[in-house]
Write a protein that holds these residues in place. Structure first.
Motif, PDB file in Angstrom:
ATOM      1  N   GLN A  15       0.880  -1.213  -0.042  1.00 45.30           N
ATOM      2  CA  GLN A  15       0.025  -0.011  -0.102  1.00 45.30           C
ATOM      3  C   GLN A  15       0.625   1.488   0.040  1.00 45.30           C
ATOM      4  O   GLN A  15       0.313   2.261   0.139  1.00 45.30           O
ATOM      5  CB  GLN A  15      -0.970   0.121   1.338  1.00 45.30           C
ATOM      6  CG  GLN A  15      -1.970  -1.276   1.160  1.00 45.30           C
ATOM      7  CD  GLN A  15      -3.156  -0.995   1.977  1.00 45.30           C
ATOM      8  OE1 GLN A  15      -2.951  -0.561   3.050  1.00 45.30           O
ATOM      9  NE2 GLN A  15      -4.144  -1.281   1.468  1.00 45.30           N
ATOM     10  N   GLY A  16       2.071   1.021  -0.045  1.00 44.95           N
ATOM     11  CA  GLY A  16       3.003   2.356   0.084  1.00 44.95           C
ATOM     12  C   GLY A  16       3.006   2.910   1.152  1.00 44.95           C
ATOM     13  O   GLY A  16       2.543   2.532   2.393  1.00 44.95           O
ATOM     14  N   LEU A  17       3.610   4.255   1.142  1.00 43.28           N
ATOM     15  CA  LEU A  17       3.849   4.997   2.482  1.00 43.28           C
ATOM     16  C   LEU A  17       2.525   5.731   2.653  1.00 43.28           C
ATOM     17  O   LEU A  17       2.726   6.801   2.690  1.00 43.28           O
ATOM     18  CB  LEU A  17       5.074   5.978   2.330  1.00 43.28           C
ATOM     19  CG  LEU A  17       5.884   6.510   3.680  1.00 43.28           C
ATOM     20  CD1 LEU A  17       6.123   5.533   4.550  1.00 43.28           C
ATOM     21  CD2 LEU A  17       6.941   7.361   3.023  1.00 43.28           C
ATOM     22  N   HIS A  18       1.666   4.977   3.307  1.00 42.26           N
ATOM     23  CA  HIS A  18       0.413   5.809   3.626  1.00 42.26           C
ATOM     24  C   HIS A  18       0.541   6.243   5.205  1.00 42.26           C
ATOM     25  O   HIS A  18       1.278   6.306   5.703  1.00 42.26           O
ATOM     26  CB  HIS A  18      -1.073   4.903   3.439  1.00 42.26           C
ATOM     27  CG  HIS A  18      -0.979   3.650   4.039  1.00 42.26           C
ATOM     28  ND1 HIS A  18      -1.822   3.377   5.084  1.00 42.26           N
ATOM     29  CD2 HIS A  18      -0.443   2.491   3.989  1.00 42.26           C
ATOM     30  CE1 HIS A  18      -1.568   2.252   5.588  1.00 42.26           C
ATOM     31  NE2 HIS A  18      -0.879   1.688   4.876  1.00 42.26           N
ATOM     32  N   ALA A  19      -0.713   6.506   5.548  1.00 39.00           N
ATOM     33  CA  ALA A  19      -0.728   7.072   6.779  1.00 39.00           C
ATOM     34  C   ALA A  19      -0.107   6.256   8.020  1.00 39.00           C
ATOM     35  O   ALA A  19       0.750   6.761   8.888  1.00 39.00           O
ATOM     36  CB  ALA A  19      -2.225   7.525   7.136  1.00 39.00           C
ATOM     37  N   ARG A  40      12.664  11.934  -2.661  1.00 39.79           N
ATOM     38  CA  ARG A  40      12.300  11.299  -3.590  1.00 39.79           C
ATOM     39  C   ARG A  40      12.660  12.261  -4.825  1.00 39.79           C
ATOM     40  O   ARG A  40      12.107  13.343  -4.690  1.00 39.79           O
ATOM     41  CB  ARG A  40      10.644  11.008  -3.472  1.00 39.79           C
ATOM     42  CG  ARG A  40      10.239  10.187  -4.808  1.00 39.79           C
ATOM     43  CD  ARG A  40       8.655  10.160  -4.680  1.00 39.79           C
ATOM     44  NE  ARG A  40       8.538   9.634  -5.826  1.00 39.79           N
ATOM     45  CZ  ARG A  40       7.247   9.191  -6.230  1.00 39.79           C
ATOM     46  NH1 ARG A  40       6.174   9.547  -5.474  1.00 39.79           N
ATOM     47  NH2 ARG A  40       7.041   8.561  -7.558  1.00 39.79           N
ATOM     48  N   LEU A  54       3.772  12.332   3.623  1.00 46.30           N
ATOM     49  CA  LEU A  54       2.620  12.067   2.732  1.00 46.30           C
ATOM     50  C   LEU A  54       2.599  12.839   1.577  1.00 46.30           C
ATOM     51  O   LEU A  54       2.211  12.239   0.301  1.00 46.30           O
ATOM     52  CB  LEU A  54       1.288  12.285   3.399  1.00 46.30           C
ATOM     53  CG  LEU A  54       1.018  11.236   4.795  1.00 46.30           C
ATOM     54  CD1 LEU A  54      -0.383  11.877   5.240  1.00 46.30           C
ATOM     55  CD2 LEU A  54       0.929  10.023   4.193  1.00 46.30           C
ATOM     56  N   THR A  55       3.299  14.072   1.301  1.00 46.01           N
ATOM     57  CA  THR A  55       3.565  14.617   0.280  1.00 46.01           C
ATOM     58  C   THR A  55       4.500  14.126  -0.874  1.00 46.01           C
ATOM     59  O   THR A  55       4.529  14.175  -1.996  1.00 46.01           O
ATOM     60  CB  THR A  55       3.734  16.246   0.034  1.00 46.01           C
ATOM     61  OG1 THR A  55       5.223  16.129   0.783  1.00 46.01           O
ATOM     62  CG2 THR A  55       2.949  17.029   1.112  1.00 46.01           C
ATOM     63  N   GLY A  57       4.258  10.892  -1.598  1.00 45.85           N
ATOM     64  CA  GLY A  57       3.435   9.917  -2.581  1.00 45.85           C
ATOM     65  C   GLY A  57       4.104   8.723  -2.953  1.00 45.85           C
ATOM     66  O   GLY A  57       4.157   8.322  -4.333  1.00 45.85           O
ATOM     67  N   ALA A  58       4.912   8.073  -1.799  1.00 50.98           N
ATOM     68  CA  ALA A  58       5.961   7.109  -2.182  1.00 50.98           C
ATOM     69  C   ALA A  58       5.150   5.482  -2.249  1.00 50.98           C
ATOM     70  O   ALA A  58       4.554   5.249  -1.265  1.00 50.98           O
ATOM     71  CB  ALA A  58       6.843   6.823  -1.121  1.00 50.98           C
ATOM     72  N   ALA A  59       4.823   5.259  -3.300  1.00 46.94           N
ATOM     73  CA  ALA A  59       3.898   4.027  -3.529  1.00 46.94           C
ATOM     74  C   ALA A  59       4.799   2.957  -3.426  1.00 46.94           C
ATOM     75  O   ALA A  59       6.297   3.124  -3.424  1.00 46.94           O
ATOM     76  CB  ALA A  59       3.126   3.982  -5.079  1.00 46.94           C
TER      77      ALA A  59
ATOM     78  N   VAL B 120      -0.138  13.565  -5.598  1.00 45.70           N
ATOM     79  CA  VAL B 120       0.767  12.597  -5.729  1.00 45.70           C
ATOM     80  C   VAL B 120       0.130  11.638  -6.671  1.00 45.70           C
ATOM     81  O   VAL B 120      -1.107  11.501  -6.819  1.00 45.70           O
ATOM     82  CB  VAL B 120       1.041  11.872  -4.590  1.00 45.70           C
ATOM     83  CG1 VAL B 120       1.593  12.756  -3.658  1.00 45.70           C
ATOM     84  CG2 VAL B 120       0.161  10.975  -3.977  1.00 45.70           C
ATOM     85  N   LEU B 125      -2.679   6.900  -2.152  1.00 42.21           N
ATOM     86  CA  LEU B 125      -1.796   8.064  -1.000  1.00 42.21           C
ATOM     87  C   LEU B 125      -2.586   9.246  -1.284  1.00 42.21           C
ATOM     88  O   LEU B 125      -2.765  10.041  -0.229  1.00 42.21           O
ATOM     89  CB  LEU B 125      -0.490   7.812  -1.377  1.00 42.21           C
ATOM     90  CG  LEU B 125       0.392   6.643  -1.455  1.00 42.21           C
ATOM     91  CD1 LEU B 125       1.749   6.823  -1.791  1.00 42.21           C
ATOM     92  CD2 LEU B 125       0.092   6.299   0.148  1.00 42.21           C
TER      93      LEU B 125
END
Lengths: 125, 581
Positions: A15-19, A40, A54-55, A57-59, B120, B125
């Motif tokens: 799920q990537g770097l979510h909350a 990034r 969160l900005t 957006g690292a999936a 993003v 996300l």
């Protein structure tokens, strides 16, 4: 003088770097006094700020560079790398055992291909 | 009483109570603090943060107990956001140094974060932006700054005042209650302006910073004819505008008698007067006002007005409705014109430094065939219901036009193969909006079935002016002599190759400029439904020789201002009823 440590990590949890992972990352970073930047591409942010993380957006699959500077830099960079390697504890056991970070759940790819982000037609002023 | 001057983008007058919005639709006026209020305001923020924090902690425990720790972690992450050191530092700076009210600072800073997260590329996300907005809302409620819901639950007439309104926000305004709007930003040719005209809402944009002078419920007058906004008007001003409203209603009543009369000059020169629409429901107004057809159907509003990406079926249903209701009158569908100031649901091209020179319109469609194909299929399918024509926007090179036309052929073959009912022998045209296309028009002309000039973009690209930038808005005039020369050249080429030419930009909706265009040889105008009767009135009041005389004189002039003053003069002479005072 403390020396700066740099290392590259990869987001492995599907799920990537979510909350939630971002929250874990900030908690981990806050255990150290060193300044920790994570970037990034060319964009570097403060690893102790969840909103900034969160900005990014690292999936899943995104490569990020860590740059840590301070008295406890070495310990900090090691434990943060561990978090990424463990996929923020969001991977099935076999994923970790196989060390197969590229594997996606069958449903994941089709879902992300079809769903589109909601409009944000409100520009930030 | 405070009088403000902005740019008039949609005519009409409205009087009513103010509703002040911030960018998201919350009611946060931009208030600045006195020096001695800063400490107390900062304490108020601390208190609100503590309160929200306590609430989130309670949510976390409760949710963890009911749904498991993993779910409860959502609130742990929100707590982390609330106490984010960068966020807190920025709030402190805005309150202590810039003396912003806590509510205003909260709304601005969290909005900026939410917008950055929303941008993003991963949809999953990007949705975290909602968490950020959720925190914003909770803080604003604790600060007593958010009363009720935003624009969605209006119960009385209001005049909306805002820093900015996007085209989709404008499109979603509740027309039962919103009487007019004005914004600090914006320019005359932006799509917000076009939507306002479509909705027939008086609107003034590009006023500059003024929201700090207005509170909710202040009485406000919006004069969309002259770009004037009056806050707390005195009795005399109110009386003046009440009379103006009354005069306008009686003019509308008189103009409505023209609906069934043909659009022709006194000497009987026949013209086509069509309408521009964005929403299917506008067709009924077009018919009511006697339009000869739809000269420009803007299809991207299908994207902007809904939260889902439209399917081929959505396109088909919308087009079919318009085509059926027009009962055989021509309907010109313009293919997607997304990009620049009109974005759809996906990040099309992020961080363009120069979006108006970037991946927009036909360029974007040709690069996103999964977006373009369903639209083309829907157009060909809907074509069985009437006289449909299709045109491609922002054509710059011959290769682009040929590629688009070829794609239309491919789509038609697919429909044949699949046995789906459709009609593919429809006229195909191009919009002339880029000076390069005007220069090469002799090469385009043999390959197209018709031409349509989009004066908004043509003016923008000719004059090198971003039409939505209020700093240079005064340079943006479609009556500029340079633009007129390009139009004259288009008319000449169209005549040479015997191809129908129409003008569908905002320019033709101005009755005085419409007379000029007739004099230049244009015989087909397409205007917003709100302008149909006024333009028809102007056309029916002059002879074609008078128009030619106007055009000859105008082509001697050197500046847009001179052109418009001269035209206003002529309009006053030939059609005095249309001059609003």
């Amino acid at each position: 003088m403390s020396k700066a440590h740099s290392r590259t990590v990869v987001v492995r949890n599907p799920q990537g770097l979510h909350a939630r992972p971002a929250d874990m990352l900030v908690r981990m970073a806050n255990q150290y006094t060193s300044s920790i930047l994570i970037s990034r591409g060319g964009e570097a942010v403060d690893c102790k700020s969840i909103l900034s993380l969160l900005t990014l957006g690292a999936a899943c699959g995104t490569e990020l560079s860590l740059r840590v500077e301070g008295d406890d830099a070495e310990a900090a960079i090691d434990s943060i790398e561990q978090l990424f390697l463990r996929g923020f504890d969001e991977m099935g056991d076999e994923d970790v055992a196989d060390n197969n970070s590229d594997r996606n759940e069958p449903g994941d790819s089709s879902e992300s291909a079809e769903s589109v982000g909601q409009t944000d037609s409100t520009p930030s002023a | 009483m405070v009088e403000l001057q902005g740019i008039p983008v949609s005519p009409g007058v409205a009087i009513g109570p103010a509703l002040v919005l911030d960018a998201a639709g919350y009611r946060i006026p931009r208030t600045l603090l006195a020096a001695d209020e800063v400490d107390a305001e900062f304490a108020r923020l601390r208190e609100a943060v503590d309160k929200v924090s306590t609430g989130l902690e309670a949510n976390r425990l409760e949710t963890s107990a009911v749904a498991g720790e993993h779910t409860g972690d959502i609130f742990a992450a929100q707590l982390q956001m609330l106490h984010d050191p960068r966020l807190q530092a920025e709030l402190r700076r805005r309150i202590r140094e810039e003396r912003q009210s806590a509510a205003y600072a909260v709304s601005r800073v969290l909005h900026n974060y939410a917008a950055a997260i929303r941008r993003v590329d991963s949809p999953l996300l990007a949705d975290r932006a909602d968490d950020v907005l959720d925190i914003e809302k909770q803080l604003l409620m604790c600060l007593g700054a958010v009363s009720a819901g935003p624009l969605s639950d209006l119960s009385e007439p209001v005049i909306v005042l805002s820093h900015v309104l996007t085209p989709s926000e404008t499109a979603n305004l509740d027309r039962n209650y919103v009487r007019a709007f004005c914004t600090e930003t914006g320019g005359p040719g932006g799509h917000t302006a076009i939507v306002a005209k479509g909705l027939e809402l008086p609107a003034v944009v590009g006023i500059g910073s003024f929201l700090d002078q207005v509170g909710d419920h202040c009485n406000v007058i919006v004069d969309g004819d002259r770009g004037r906004v009056i806050i707390n008007p005195d009795a005399e001003t109110i009386a003046y505008y009440r009379k103006k409203l009354k005069d306008r209603r009686s003019l509308t009543a008189r103009l409505s008698e023209l609906r069934d009369l043909p659009a022709e000059t006194i000497d009987g020169t026949p013209l086509r007067l069509s309408a521009n629409i964005e929403f299917p429901h506008e067709t009924s107004t077009c018919i009511e006002r006697g339009a000869d057809g739809i000269g420009l159907y803007r299809t991207e509003f299908l994207y902007l007005a809904s939260h889902e990406e439209p399917s081929e079926e959505d396109h088909y249903q919308a087009y079919s409705r318009v085509i059926r209701e027009m009962e055989g009158r021509p309907v010109v569908i313009r293919t997607l014109d997304l990009g620049a100031d009109k974005m759809g649901h996906r990040p099309m091209a992020e961080h363009e430094h120069n979006p108006f020179l970037g991946l927009r319109s036909i360029r974007l469609s040709l690069r996103n065939l999964d977006l373009f194909r369903p639209q083309l299929r829907a157009i060909l399918r809907a074509a069985i219901h009437g006289d449909v024509r299709v045109m491609f926007p922002l054509i710059t090179t011959l290769a682009e036009y040929r590629q688009a036309r070829m794609l239309l052929n491919v789509v038609a073959e697919d429909l044949v193969d699949a046995g789906i009912p459709h009609r593919s022998n429809i006229p195909v045209g191009m919009m002339v909006e880029v000076p390069a296309a005007v220069m090469m028009l002799e090469r385009f002309a043999p390959e197209v079935d018709f031409l349509s000039i989009g004066t908004n973009d043509l003016a923008q690209y000719t004059l090198a002016v971003d039409r939505s930038n209020e700093n240079v808005a005064d340079l943006y005039q479609s009556s500029d002599p340079a633009v007129l020369r390009l139009i004259a050249r288009c008319v000449e080429v169209a005549e040479q190759f015997d191809k129908p030419l129409s003008i569908c930009g905002e320019m033709s909706s101005n009755p005085a400029r419409a007379l000029l265009l007739l004099g230049m040889g244009v015989r087909h105008l397409s205007v917003p439904p709100s302008s149909l009767l006024r333009v028809k009135k102007a056309i029916r009041s002059v002879s074609i020789d008078q128009c030619i005389e106007i055009a000859n004189r105008v082509m001697q002039l050197e500046a847009a201002r001179d052109v418009d003053l001269y035209l206003l003069d002529r309009l006053g002479e030939y059609v005095p009823e249309l001059i609003v005072t």
